[in-house]
Design an enzyme around this catalytic site. Sequence first.
Site, PDB file in Angstrom:
ATOM      1  N   ASP A 116       0.858  -1.188   0.000  1.00 48.61           N
ATOM      2  CA  ASP A 116       0.000   0.000   0.000  1.00 48.61           C
ATOM      3  C   ASP A 116       0.889   1.231   0.000  1.00 48.61           C
ATOM      4  O   ASP A 116       1.995   1.213   0.548  1.00 48.61           O
ATOM      5  CB  ASP A 116      -0.901   0.020   1.231  1.00 48.61           C
ATOM      6  CG  ASP A 116      -2.020  -1.001   1.161  1.00 48.61           C
ATOM      7  OD1 ASP A 116      -2.480  -1.315   0.048  1.00 48.61           O
ATOM      8  OD2 ASP A 116      -2.458  -1.480   2.226  1.00 48.61           O
ATOM      9  N   ASP A 134      -6.938  -1.548  -4.734  1.00 48.19           N
ATOM     10  CA  ASP A 134      -8.008  -1.164  -3.809  1.00 48.19           C
ATOM     11  C   ASP A 134      -8.936  -0.129  -4.451  1.00 48.19           C
ATOM     12  O   ASP A 134     -10.156  -0.166  -4.248  1.00 48.19           O
ATOM     13  CB  ASP A 134      -7.423  -0.591  -2.517  1.00 48.19           C
ATOM     14  CG  ASP A 134      -6.582  -1.599  -1.752  1.00 48.19           C
ATOM     15  OD1 ASP A 134      -6.825  -2.807  -1.871  1.00 48.19           O
ATOM     16  OD2 ASP A 134      -5.666  -1.159  -1.029  1.00 48.19           O
TER      17      ASP A 134
END
Length: 158
Positions: A116, A134
């Site tokens: 991330d 995402d």
Amino acid sequence: MKKYILLIAAVVGLDQFTKYLVVHNMSLYESFPVIKGFFSITFILNPGAAFGMMADLNEAYRQLFFIIITIIAIVIISILAYREKQHKLRFFSYMLIISGALGNLIDRIFVGKVVDFLDFYIGKYHWPAFNVADCAISVGIFFLIVDIIFVKEVKSGD
């Protein structure tokens, strides 16, 4: 159908390319501001699900669990997409969700955790960091909800 395969390839490709850039150009937890006080690129490895849920489970079990669950989800969503292919927006939504799931699945298989790096915040209040995969899942779910609520059913052969 070919354009949807290209969509999946493009989303997964962009996801993996951006993660590659972060992993190979930043140290873990390194951060640099893009928009001061609002958005930074911050390298984080997320061992859990969305927002770090289940991150405290035993690593071997957690990784296997998420790989199996993701594969099952991709199969189920693929079946739904095939059954509902006449609903163009819904089908597009499913393709985005599958793309994101594949992007994060690749991380789980090869890195053991999800990379991330998109870090939004205001002052000390942070939204959990996320990635391109995402984003694809979130946009896909948004369009799926829009389709379910607002798009009229397609009548078949009546």
